[in-house]
Design a protein around this motif. Structure first.
Motif, mmCIF file in Angstrom:
data_model
loop_
_atom_site.group_PDB
_atom_site.id
_atom_site.type_symbol
_atom_site.label_atom_id
_atom_site.label_comp_id
_atom_site.label_asym_id
_atom_site.label_seq_id
_atom_site.Cartn_x
_atom_site.Cartn_y
_atom_site.Cartn_z
ATOM 1 N N MET A 1 21.118 28.146 82.262
ATOM 2 C CA MET A 1 19.717 27.844 82.164
ATOM 3 C C MET A 1 19.371 27.721 80.678
ATOM 4 O O MET A 1 19.775 28.553 79.870
ATOM 5 N N GLU A 2 18.636 26.689 80.322
ATOM 6 C CA GLU A 2 18.222 26.484 78.939
ATOM 7 C C GLU A 2 16.723 26.243 78.881
ATOM 8 O O GLU A 2 16.146 25.643 79.782
ATOM 9 N N ALA A 3 16.124 26.685 77.807
ATOM 10 C CA ALA A 3 14.693 26.466 77.602
ATOM 11 C C ALA A 3 14.453 25.037 77.114
ATOM 12 O O ALA A 3 15.296 24.451 76.434
ATOM 13 N N TYR A 4 13.286 24.502 77.471
ATOM 14 C CA TYR A 4 12.874 23.179 77.000
ATOM 15 C C TYR A 4 11.450 23.314 76.479
ATOM 16 O O TYR A 4 10.526 23.586 77.246
ATOM 17 N N LEU A 5 11.283 23.164 75.165
ATOM 18 C CA LEU A 5 9.975 23.269 74.534
ATOM 19 C C LEU A 5 9.343 21.893 74.414
ATOM 20 O O LEU A 5 10.027 20.914 74.099
ATOM 21 N N THR A 6 8.057 21.811 74.647
ATOM 22 C CA THR A 6 7.318 20.554 74.534
ATOM 23 C C THR A 6 6.230 20.733 73.484
ATOM 24 O O THR A 6 5.518 21.737 73.477
ATOM 25 N N PHE A 7 6.116 19.741 72.609
ATOM 26 C CA PHE A 7 5.144 19.780 71.521
ATOM 27 C C PHE A 7 4.190 18.597 71.628
ATOM 28 O O PHE A 7 4.458 17.623 72.319
ATOM 29 N N GLY A 8 3.096 18.687 70.904
ATOM 30 C CA GLY A 8 2.062 17.656 70.951
ATOM 31 C C GLY A 8 2.132 16.655 69.810
ATOM 32 O O GLY A 8 1.102 16.181 69.349
ATOM 33 N N GLY A 9 3.324 16.360 69.328
ATOM 34 C CA GLY A 9 3.477 15.380 68.256
ATOM 35 C C GLY A 9 4.148 15.940 67.015
ATOM 36 O O GLY A 9 4.431 15.204 66.079
ATOM 37 N N ASN A 10 4.443 17.236 67.001
ATOM 38 C CA ASN A 10 5.066 17.842 65.831
ATOM 39 C C ASN A 10 6.421 18.484 66.148
ATOM 40 O O ASN A 10 6.841 19.441 65.495
ATOM 41 N N CYS A 11 7.122 17.936 67.121
ATOM 42 C CA CYS A 11 8.413 18.487 67.536
ATOM 43 C C CYS A 11 9.419 18.475 66.389
ATOM 44 O O CYS A 11 10.103 19.472 66.155
ATOM 45 N N GLU A 12 9.518 17.379 65.660
ATOM 46 C CA GLU A 12 10.505 17.306 64.584
ATOM 47 C C GLU A 12 10.203 18.333 63.490
ATOM 48 O O GLU A 12 11.108 18.971 62.951
ATOM 49 N N GLU A 13 8.939 18.515 63.176
ATOM 50 C CA GLU A 13 8.539 19.543 62.207
ATOM 51 C C GLU A 13 8.960 20.925 62.708
ATOM 52 O O GLU A 13 9.494 21.747 61.948
ATOM 53 N N ALA A 14 8.729 21.206 63.986
ATOM 54 C CA ALA A 14 9.114 22.490 64.565
ATOM 55 C C ALA A 14 10.633 22.670 64.524
ATOM 56 O O ALA A 14 11.123 23.740 64.150
ATOM 57 N N LEU A 15 11.378 21.643 64.883
ATOM 58 C CA LEU A 15 12.841 21.739 64.864
ATOM 59 C C LEU A 15 13.361 22.037 63.461
ATOM 60 O O LEU A 15 14.274 22.858 63.290
ATOM 61 N N ASN A 16 12.797 21.386 62.463
ATOM 62 C CA ASN A 16 13.221 21.651 61.087
ATOM 63 C C ASN A 16 12.857 23.067 60.656
ATOM 64 O O ASN A 16 13.607 23.716 59.922
ATOM 65 N N PHE A 17 11.718 23.569 61.126
ATOM 66 C CA PHE A 17 11.323 24.955 60.872
ATOM 67 C C PHE A 17 12.334 25.908 61.511
ATOM 68 O O PHE A 17 12.816 26.856 60.872
ATOM 69 N N TYR A 18 12.699 25.668 62.773
ATOM 70 C CA TYR A 18 13.661 26.525 63.465
ATOM 71 C C TYR A 18 15.037 26.446 62.794
ATOM 72 O O TYR A 18 15.764 27.437 62.743
ATOM 73 N N LYS A 19 15.380 25.278 62.270
ATOM 74 C CA LYS A 19 16.642 25.117 61.542
ATOM 75 C C LYS A 19 16.676 26.058 60.338
ATOM 76 O O LYS A 19 17.678 26.724 60.089
ATOM 77 N N GLN A 20 15.581 26.128 59.604
ATOM 78 C CA GLN A 20 15.491 27.037 58.457
ATOM 79 C C GLN A 20 15.527 28.497 58.903
ATOM 80 O O GLN A 20 16.207 29.319 58.299
ATOM 81 N N CYS A 21 14.792 28.817 59.935
ATOM 82 C CA CYS A 21 14.656 30.211 60.386
ATOM 83 C C CYS A 21 15.923 30.758 61.018
ATOM 84 O O CYS A 21 16.277 31.922 60.807
#
Length: 136
Positions: A1-21
């Motif tokens: 089972m894997e999580a799937y997050l949905t964003f309102g237009g800022n998914c790439e920004e969030a992914l880059n944030f998670y990459k740093q974190c």
């Protein structure tokens, strides 16, 4: 089972944030441009938004995308992303917790809980709730 997050237009920004974190990598990324949705119904500013992505970090994996245009902005209720951060001590998990909480809200400080190890909860700046844990 894997999580799937949905964003309102800022998914790439969030992914880059998670990459740093979390020190992970975006291992797959597909944009709306060039898909069957790319046409009259897709606003030009939405072509480079994320249709689908995969994020991997030290064995933790989730997928994410931007909701199609016109869909309501996602709100996370009743779910929490849980991440276990391995290490020789609790410092890597503490660093991940601190990084994820930047611009967000800590709901339970990262500290030793009664069951052992270290644990903390937060809501990140994108509205995604997280639990961070370490066995040390």
């Amino acid at each position: 089972m894997e999580a799937y997050l949905t964003f309102g237009g800022n998914c790439e920004e969030a992914l880059n944030f998670y990459k740093q974190c979390l020190g992970g990598e975006i291992t797959a990324l597909m944009r709306y441009e060039g898909t069957p949705m790319d046409g009259a119904q897709l606003p030009p500013e939405w072509k480079q938004k994320v249709l689908h992505s995969v994020f991997d970090a030290k064995g933790a994996r989730f997928m994410a995308s931007d909701a199609p245009p016109g869909q309501p902005k996602p709100a996370y209720s009743g779910i929490t992303m849980s991440v276990y951060v391995p290490g020789p001590d609790h410092q890597p998990a503490s660093q991940a917790f601190d990084a994820l909480s930047q611009g967000g809200k800590v709901t339970m400080p990262f500290a030793p809980p009664f069951w052992g190890g270290h644990f903390g909860m937060l809501v990140d700046k994108f509205g995604v709730p997280w639990m961070v844990t370490s066995e040390h």
